[in-house]
Design a protein around this motif. Structure first.
Motif, short mmCIF file in Angstrom:
data_model
loop_
_atom_site.label_atom_id
_atom_site.label_comp_id
_atom_site.label_asym_id
_atom_site.label_seq_id
_atom_site.Cartn_x
_atom_site.Cartn_y
_atom_site.Cartn_z
N ILE A 8 -10.94 -1.21 10.47
CA ILE A 8 -10.02 -0.86 9.38
C ILE A 8 -8.58 -0.77 9.90
O ILE A 8 -8.35 -0.22 10.98
N GLY A 9 -7.63 -1.29 9.11
CA GLY A 9 -6.23 -1.11 9.44
C GLY A 9 -5.44 -2.39 9.56
O GLY A 9 -4.22 -2.39 9.40
N THR A 25 -8.92 -0.70 -2.11
CA THR A 25 -8.92 0.48 -2.96
C THR A 25 -8.00 0.21 -4.15
O THR A 25 -6.83 -0.12 -3.95
N GLY A 78 -12.01 -2.84 3.58
CA GLY A 78 -12.26 -2.67 2.16
C GLY A 78 -11.02 -2.86 1.33
O GLY A 78 -10.03 -3.44 1.79
N MET A 124 0.86 -1.20 0.00
CA MET A 124 0.00 0.00 0.00
C MET A 124 0.89 1.24 0.00
O MET A 124 1.79 1.38 0.82
N PHE A 184 -12.25 7.38 4.71
CA PHE A 184 -13.02 6.21 5.16
C PHE A 184 -12.77 5.83 6.62
O PHE A 184 -13.70 5.74 7.40
N LEU A 230 -18.34 0.84 8.83
CA LEU A 230 -17.40 0.42 7.78
C LEU A 230 -16.22 -0.25 8.47
O LEU A 230 -15.55 0.37 9.31
N ILE A 240 -7.41 6.30 2.38
CA ILE A 240 -8.27 5.45 3.22
C ILE A 240 -8.50 6.12 4.57
O ILE A 240 -9.63 6.19 5.08
N ASP A 300 -5.17 -6.78 8.58
CA ASP A 300 -5.35 -7.55 7.35
C ASP A 300 -6.82 -7.91 7.11
O ASP A 300 -7.24 -8.11 5.98
P1 ADP Z 1 -4.04 -5.54 2.34
O1 ADP Z 1 -2.93 -5.40 1.39
O2 ADP Z 1 -3.71 -6.24 3.63
O3 ADP Z 1 -5.30 -6.04 1.71
P2 ADP Z 1 -4.96 -2.87 2.01
O4 ADP Z 1 -3.88 -1.94 1.65
O5 ADP Z 1 -5.85 -3.34 0.92
O6 ADP Z 1 -4.34 -4.05 2.83
O7 ADP Z 1 -5.88 -2.20 3.12
C1 ADP Z 1 -5.34 -1.75 4.35
C2 ADP Z 1 -6.45 -1.60 5.33
O8 ADP Z 1 -7.34 -0.59 4.89
C3 ADP Z 1 -7.29 -2.86 5.51
O9 ADP Z 1 -7.71 -2.93 6.86
C4 ADP Z 1 -8.47 -2.64 4.62
O10 ADP Z 1 -9.61 -3.32 5.08
C5 ADP Z 1 -8.64 -1.13 4.70
N1 ADP Z 1 -9.18 -0.54 3.47
C6 ADP Z 1 -8.63 -0.50 2.24
N2 ADP Z 1 -9.42 0.18 1.37
C7 ADP Z 1 -10.50 0.55 2.07
C8 ADP Z 1 -11.69 1.27 1.75
N3 ADP Z 1 -11.94 1.72 0.52
N4 ADP Z 1 -12.59 1.48 2.74
C9 ADP Z 1 -12.36 1.02 3.98
N5 ADP Z 1 -11.28 0.36 4.36
C10 ADP Z 1 -10.35 0.12 3.42
#
Ligand code: ADP
Ligand code: MG
Length: 327
Positions: free
Chosen positions: A27-28, A123, A121, A1, A13, A118, A9, A30
């Motif tokens: 959120i935050g 992104t 997610g 990320m 969010f 929420l 995020i 895995d």
């Molecule tokens: P990973 O690579 O572990 O999937 P991400 O970079 O996709 O991690 O996401 C990091 C954190 O942010 C995770 O807890 C994920 O659920 C959250 N997250 C990512 N995108 C969104 C979003 N659009 N809305 C809410 N939470 C998000």
């Protein structure tokens, strides 16, 4: 990320998502950790909205945010569930701050209204698409399902029918009405209200329920086909908004749009004759709107009558007279 993604995020969010006792980890990390209340069953649904398919390209970001969550909460409502959490998979062509702020504001306005959190997610970059997965719970064994209709059941509809289809026709330039009416119809297209309280009330009262997303005739047909039954509908009893009533008075051909257009997100359900009084009393006490629109019959297919008992339309099983207006 990347840092930019993390900030995005965080800003739009994570900071708006709030806290709740049933979110052990949000959120935050895995993945999220959620606590389903004792004695409840988890109810899960997911829906994707794609630009140009499910909403026109000029749709306001706040409306997209609201609607992406609303259509999912509507599925939970149709199961009689209490919404609790959601995840958001967002694909964006560019990370435009104004768009993100408005999208987030529209989505969280609805989320707060129903106390849903929420919890995670994803992104990604690409053509605009919004996928929301909503989760909730229902008292074990009491979820509403599509099957279970019985002959003589009353068919009930919440709210009003066809406003969203008329709103879409306005957006597409196929219908023009006085400004105040247009405003009311566009609101119903862009900001559907999930019928959560109605769905909760129907537990233990309705034999079955479905939310009307593809049009009344199509969705009612789905529900009754599960039980290999059909129905007669009283078209003169359809609950119409003032705006829809005026639109149809000006052009009776719009009636087919009301019956076949999608995107209303009202609940349609079948209620045993012995439970209809209880339903109507409780609905009145809770200020919830249910209108009887027909009766379940053993003959499959739908038969639509006007106020003079003239048959206006016969829809056989698996055959549709009208093509669905694509939402
Ligand atoms: P990973 O690579 O572990 O999937 P991400 O970079 O996709 O991690 O996401 C990091 C954190 O942010 C995770 O807890 C994920 O659920 C959250 N997250 C990512 N995108 C969104 C979003 N659009 N809305 C809410 N939470 C998000
Ligand atoms: Mg991820």
């Amino acid at each position: 990320m990347s840092i930019a993604e993390f900030e995005l995020i965080q800003r739009y969010f994570a900071s708006a998502s709030g806290t709740a006792d049933d979110v052990v980890l949000g959120i935050g990390d895995d993945a999220a950790l959620l606590q389903v209340p004792e004695g409840k069953q988890l109810v899960v649904t997911v829906d994707t909205l794609i630009e140009g398919v499910h909403f026109p390209p000029q749709t306001a970001a706040a409306d997209i945010g609201w609607k992406a969550l609303a259509v999912n909460l509507s599925d939970l409502a149709a199961m009689g569930a209490q919404p609790a959490w959601f995840t958001l998979a967002l694909t964006l062509p560019v990370a435009a701050p104004d768009w993100l702020a408005a999208f987030s504001q529209g989505m969280f306005t609805l989320a707060r209204q129903y106390g849903v959190m929420l919890v995670g997610g994803d992104t990604t970059r690409g053509p605009l698409s919004v996928t929301i997965q909503a989760m909730g719970w229902v008292e074990a064994g009491s979820a509403l399902q599509r099957g279970g209709a019985q002959v003589e059941d009353g068919i009930y509809l919440t709210g009003t029918l066809g406003d969203a289809a008329l709103g879409l026709a306005i957006v597409q330039g196929r219908l023009s009405l006085p400004a105040a009416l247009q405003h009311a119809l566009l609101l119903r297209l862009n900001r559907p209200e999930p019928r959560i309280a109605e769905g909760r009330l129907l537990r233990g009262m309705a034999h079955c329920a479905i939310d009307v997303s593809d049009g009344l005739l199509a969705d009612l047909q789905h529900m009754l086909a599960t039980a290999k039954l059909g129905a007669r509908l009283q078209l003169d009893q359809l609950p119409l908004s003032d705006a829809a009533r005026q639109a149809v008075a000006g052009d009776p051909a719009l009636l087919k749009l009301l019956l076949c257009g999608g995107d209303d997100y009202e609940l349609c359900c079948c209620v045993s004759p012995q439970d209809v009084d209880r339903l109507m009393q409780q609905a009145a006490a809770d200020d919830l709107r249910f209108t009887r629109i027909g009766t379940v019959e053993s003959e499959t297919g739908l038969r639509c009558f006007d106020g003079n008992m003239q048959r206006l339309l016969q829809q056989e099983q698996g055959y549709q007279h009208f093509e669905r207006e694509e939402a």
